[in-house]
Write an enzyme that holds these catalytic residues in place. Structure first.
Site, PDB file in Angstrom:
ATOM      1  N   GLY A  95       5.289   1.492  -2.381  1.00 14.80           N
ATOM      2  CA  GLY A  95       4.723   1.328  -0.987  1.00 14.80           C
ATOM      3  C   GLY A  95       4.772  -0.109  -0.380  1.00 14.80           C
ATOM      4  O   GLY A  95       4.821  -0.222   0.731  1.00 14.80           O
ATOM      5  N   ALA A  96       5.401  -0.897  -1.238  1.00 12.57           N
ATOM      6  CA  ALA A  96       5.472  -2.279  -0.640  1.00 12.57           C
ATOM      7  C   ALA A  96       6.623  -2.353   0.567  1.00 12.57           C
ATOM      8  O   ALA A  96       6.292  -2.912   1.794  1.00 12.57           O
ATOM      9  CB  ALA A  96       5.808  -3.450  -1.807  1.00 12.57           C
ATOM     10  N   GLY A  97       7.622  -1.645   0.413  1.00 10.68           N
ATOM     11  CA  GLY A  97       8.771  -1.548   1.279  1.00 10.68           C
ATOM     12  C   GLY A  97       8.255  -0.990   2.461  1.00 10.68           C
ATOM     13  O   GLY A  97       8.673  -1.439   3.744  1.00 10.68           O
ATOM     14  N   ASP A  98       7.603   0.346   2.450  1.00 13.60           N
ATOM     15  CA  ASP A  98       7.249   1.179   3.587  1.00 13.60           C
ATOM     16  C   ASP A  98       6.088   0.125   4.183  1.00 13.60           C
ATOM     17  O   ASP A  98       6.128   0.351   5.550  1.00 13.60           O
ATOM     18  CB  ASP A  98       6.426   2.360   3.059  1.00 13.60           C
TER      19      ASP A  98
HETATM   20  P1  ADP Z   1      11.281  -1.991  -1.665  1.00 20.40           P
HETATM   21  O1  ADP Z   1       9.918  -1.086  -1.846  1.00 20.40           O
HETATM   22  O2  ADP Z   1      11.854  -1.286  -0.489  1.00 20.40           O
HETATM   23  O3  ADP Z   1      11.987  -1.882  -2.897  1.00 20.40           O
HETATM   24  P2  ADP Z   1      10.287  -4.649  -1.992  1.00 20.40           P
HETATM   25  O4  ADP Z   1       9.728  -4.091  -3.129  1.00 20.40           O
HETATM   26  O5  ADP Z   1      11.467  -5.623  -1.791  1.00 20.40           O
HETATM   27  O6  ADP Z   1      10.679  -3.239  -1.168  1.00 20.40           O
HETATM   28  O7  ADP Z   1       8.950  -4.822  -1.086  1.00 20.40           O
HETATM   29  C1  ADP Z   1       9.017  -5.248   0.350  1.00 20.40           C
HETATM   30  C2  ADP Z   1       8.360  -6.526   0.499  1.00 20.40           C
HETATM   31  O8  ADP Z   1       7.145  -6.422  -0.016  1.00 20.40           O
HETATM   32  C3  ADP Z   1       9.157  -7.734   0.045  1.00 20.40           C
HETATM   33  O9  ADP Z   1      10.162  -8.198   0.909  1.00 20.40           O
HETATM   34  C4  ADP Z   1       8.010  -8.758  -0.245  1.00 20.40           C
HETATM   35  O10 ADP Z   1       7.620  -9.298   0.849  1.00 20.40           O
HETATM   36  C5  ADP Z   1       6.581  -7.832  -0.591  1.00 20.40           C
HETATM   37  N1  ADP Z   1       6.637  -7.808  -2.079  1.00 20.40           N
HETATM   38  C6  ADP Z   1       7.042  -6.540  -2.788  1.00 20.40           C
HETATM   39  N2  ADP Z   1       6.667  -6.956  -4.103  1.00 20.40           N
HETATM   40  C7  ADP Z   1       6.045  -8.052  -4.150  1.00 20.40           C
HETATM   41  C8  ADP Z   1       5.469  -8.933  -5.230  1.00 20.40           C
HETATM   42  N3  ADP Z   1       5.389  -8.535  -6.407  1.00 20.40           N
HETATM   43  N4  ADP Z   1       4.813 -10.050  -4.727  1.00 20.40           N
HETATM   44  C9  ADP Z   1       4.708 -10.228  -3.532  1.00 20.40           C
HETATM   45  N5  ADP Z   1       5.489  -9.729  -2.544  1.00 20.40           N
HETATM   46  C10 ADP Z   1       5.895  -8.647  -2.810  1.00 20.40           C
END
Ligand code: ADP
Length: 320
Positions: A258-261
């Site tokens: 869910g980080a990307g969302d």
């Molecule tokens: P997706 O879920 O689409 O692959 P990401 O994993 O790159 O997207 O996460 C989206 C954003 O969330 C990243 O650009 C970053 O800023 C933040 N993020 C993701 N994973 C981490 C992490 N392990 N530590 C810190 N920030 C993170």
């Protein structure tokens, strides 16, 4: 706090996540029911931050479908754009947590209700009231959902919405990589804002380079903003006039689901009322720092929806 409506189109489903990692699905001692589906996560990311959102998609007229609709409503997401299919069931994903922390998915979709949304069933009033229309259904490739997806995009665009696209690449669900590329590219040049992950960038360019040149090879003339998210390395942004990067925040990551969302929901909440931000690098960077903070916070808790931050949590990390 934003006031314009963000409409998110696509699927919502339930992930069955085993309580332990490193064992097969059959050996798992138990499962947690985690509501998810990228477009639904984005809709809730927006309301959690104080914005306004609506979800458009189809669920099964079953226990799981009504549970999911209830979760959207409890989170303040407008639900008038949800259809319930009388015959097909709600999509389910059975997750295996590998010992190395990676996730593998097995989907119940044969077909699931989300794949059966027809163009005629779309609630056009909801779609026409969007200031931002976000899309990227994993059912893009199957009819009738594909036609519904295309019609919803067209109606939103005609009504003047900003179109935001996240391909949400889920390769096992697509007949072939070739077909996935073709389908994604077929709707690519309709979007004003596109967010891809580093993995999606590699997939779409067919190269293992993640740099400005490979990102810019995906540029299309009507695009206003292209974002490449890089997990713990933050994100890169590209517009017609400038490009650069924003660093990630250091947090104690337990689950990146869910980080990307969360990142997308935060970005859209900040630009829905003021698209001039897309033309102003300093302001855009500030918004992307906020979005990175939201993405980072989402990795500090298990699951997607429970881990989406409020604005004050994001500001605490941002200013801390
Ligand atoms: P997706 O879920 O689409 O692959 P990401 O994993 O790159 O997207 O996460 C989206 C954003 O969330 C990243 O650009 C970053 O800023 C933040 N993020 C993701 N994973 C981490 C992490 N392990 N530590 C810190 N920030 C993170």
């Amino acid at each position: 706090v934003s006031s314009g409506l963000i409409v998110s189109f696509g699927e919502m489903l339930i992930d069955f996540v085993p309580t332990v990692s490193g064992v097969s699905l059959a050996e798992a001692p138990g499962f947690l029911k985690a509501p998810g589906g990228a477009p639904a996560n984005v809709a809730i990311a927006v309301t959690r931050l104080g914005g306004k959102s609506a979800f458009v998609g189809k669920l099964g007229d079953d226990e799981f479908g009504h549970m999911l609709a209830g979760i959207l409503k409890q989170n303040g997401v407008q639900a008038d754009g949800i259809n319930f299919d009388k015959g097909a069931r709600t999509a389910l994903a059975f997750v295996t947590l590998r010992a190395d922390g990676e996730r593998e998915f097995m989907f119940y979709r044969n077909p699931s209700a989300d794949m059966l949304l027809t163009p005629d069933e779309l609630n056009l009033d909801v779609i026409r009231s969007a200031k931002v229309f976000h899309y990227g259904s994993i059912s893009l490739i199957v009819e009738p959902c594909r036609s519904a997806h295309l019609k919803a995009m067209e109606v939103a665009k005609e009504a003047g919405a900003l179109l935001s696209y996240d391909p949400n690449l889920r390769l096992p669900l697509w007949p072939s990589a070739e077909e996935a590329r073709k389908q994604i590219k077929s709707i690519w040049d309709k979007a004003d804002v596109i967010k891809v992950s580093d993995v999606e960038l590699e997939f779409l360019t067919g190269s293992d380079k993640i740099d400005d040149e490979s990102a810019m090879s995906l540029w299309h003339p009507n695009l206003k903003l292209l974002l490449v998210t890089l997990g713990e390395k933050g994100c890169n942004y590209y517009t017609k006039n400038f490009h650069g990067g924003v660093e990630a925040f250091h947090v104690k990551t337990v689950d990146t689901t869910g980080a990307g969302d969360s990142f997308v929901g935060a970005l859209l909440t900040k630009i829905v009322d003021d698209q001039s931000i897309l033309e102003d690098e300093a302001r855009l960077k500030e918004v992307l720092r906020f979005a990175c903070a939201c993405g980072a916070i989402t990795t500090t808790k298990k699951g997607a929806i429970p881990a989406l931050p409020t604005e004050s949590e994001a500001l605490t990390l941002l200013n801390g």
